[in-house]
Write an enzyme that holds these catalytic residues in place. Structure first.
Site, short mmCIF file in Angstrom:
data_model
loop_
_atom_site.label_atom_id
_atom_site.label_comp_id
_atom_site.label_asym_id
_atom_site.label_seq_id
_atom_site.Cartn_x
_atom_site.Cartn_y
_atom_site.Cartn_z
N ASP A 153 0.82 -1.22 0.00
CA ASP A 153 0.00 0.00 0.00
C ASP A 153 0.85 1.26 0.00
OD1 ASP A 153 -2.34 -1.53 0.20
OD2 ASP A 153 -1.94 -1.82 2.35
N HIS A 154 2.15 1.10 -0.07
CA HIS A 154 3.01 2.27 0.09
C HIS A 154 4.07 2.30 -1.02
CE1 HIS A 154 6.05 4.94 1.95
NE2 HIS A 154 5.06 5.41 2.65
N PHE A 155 3.67 2.63 -2.29
CA PHE A 155 2.32 2.99 -2.70
C PHE A 155 1.94 2.04 -3.84
CE2 PHE A 155 4.32 6.72 -0.88
CZ PHE A 155 3.34 7.23 -0.07
N LEU A 193 7.79 1.94 -2.27
CA LEU A 193 9.05 2.43 -1.74
C LEU A 193 9.10 2.18 -0.25
CD1 LEU A 193 8.60 5.43 -0.18
CD2 LEU A 193 8.17 6.10 -2.54
#
Lengths: 128, 166
Positions: B33-35, B40
């Protein structure tokens, strides 16, 4: 022995680095906790920086007497008692207790300590 | 997910410096989810990897006798983001070590590029100073073995570090 102004400049630089505050905020009258936002862990950091900057040794509890302020012997009903005030005077001869004595509530103590007290403390260590 | 933000040590010189690596992988859950589509590694977790590198170096230097706690990120600067496929190399050195605390400097590089730098301040706490026991001895030793500390570790004279018999 460095002059009072030289000591102040080095103390200011240590506080700017340790607390992330602006140089202009570090005035002699600024309080460590109230004005500069120092927390207890910052005092350990400040001790490291002052020791390095001045080549002095700062025993634990000398700059911030947390043991006195949390002792049942020296604190009654949240206030530092007469024995506690005597202990603070002996421990911190550089610190002017007059204002604190008017309302010696433990909670008040951190707000009393000023940048000028730090300067006086370093002066006393360098003179010793 | 376990809170391991270094994969192993490559160098470990007691009381002086250590180098640990962290392989950044898309399999790590937080990346999803990041991203989405542009994964990253958050720099807060890079700091955690730096702190594990420097923290173990400090804890070893004081014989694991106190609880070494990251008290303050005194300074941190990052130059680019670490992404899946990168190998982060954390180099930690002890700048100052006293009974109550220690100051360290850690850099993070990807190949020959400087990814980040930080100054980390650790408090060394005794039992009763508000921090629960951090490790059972055997659990800690398992981690140190996994980190290869006793494979690569040396004292300052160059002798191998003895593995403790906890």
């Amino acid at each position: 022995m460095p002059s009072r102004d030289e000591i102040f400049e080095k103390v200011r630089s240590a506080l700017v680095d340790a607390l992330g505050v602006d140089e202009d905020d570090v005035t002699p009258a600024a309080t460590m906790v109230g004005d500069l936002g120092a927390e207890s862990i910052d005092f350990l950091d400040i001790v490291f920086r002052l020791e390095k900057a001045f080549g002095i040794k700062i025993p634990r509890g000398e700059l911030f007497p947390e043991d006195v302020l949390s002792s049942a012997e020296f604190v009654s009903n949240g206030k530092v008692n007469a024995a506690g005030l005597a202990a603070l005077k002996a421990r911190m001869p550089f610190f002017d207790l007059k204002n604190f004595e008017q309302n010696p509530s433990v909670q008040n103590f951190p707000n009393m300590l000023t940048v000028e007290d730090m300067v006086r403390y370093v002066q006393s260590k360098l003179a010793a | 997910m376990r809170w391991f933000w270094i994969d192993r040590f490559d160098e470990f010189v007691r009381g002086r410096h250590a180098v640990a690596v962290k392989n950044v992988s898309l399999a790590e859950e937080h990346m999803h989810d990041h991203f989405p589509g542009a994964a990253l590694m958050p720099n807060s977790l890079v700091v955690e990897g730096m702190a594990q590198t420097a923290g173990l170096l400090v804890a070893d230097a004081i014989d694991y006798n106190r609880r070494v706690v990251l008290a303050k990120v005194a300074a941190a600067e990052f130059h680019f983001d670490a992404v899946p496929g990168d190998t982060l190399r954390f180099r930690a050195e002890i700048l100052d070590l006293k009974p109550g605390g220690s100051f360290t400097r850690v850099s993070s590089t990807v190949e020959d590029r400087l990814q980040g730098e930080a100054e980390l301040f650790f408090a060394h706490l005794e039992p009763g100073e508000g921090v629960p026991k951090l490790f059972e001895p055997e659990e800690l030793l398992r981690w140190l073995d996994q980190m290869h500390i006793y494979d690569v570790g040396r004292d300052q004279a160059g002798n191998p570090l003895p593995r403790p018999d906890w």
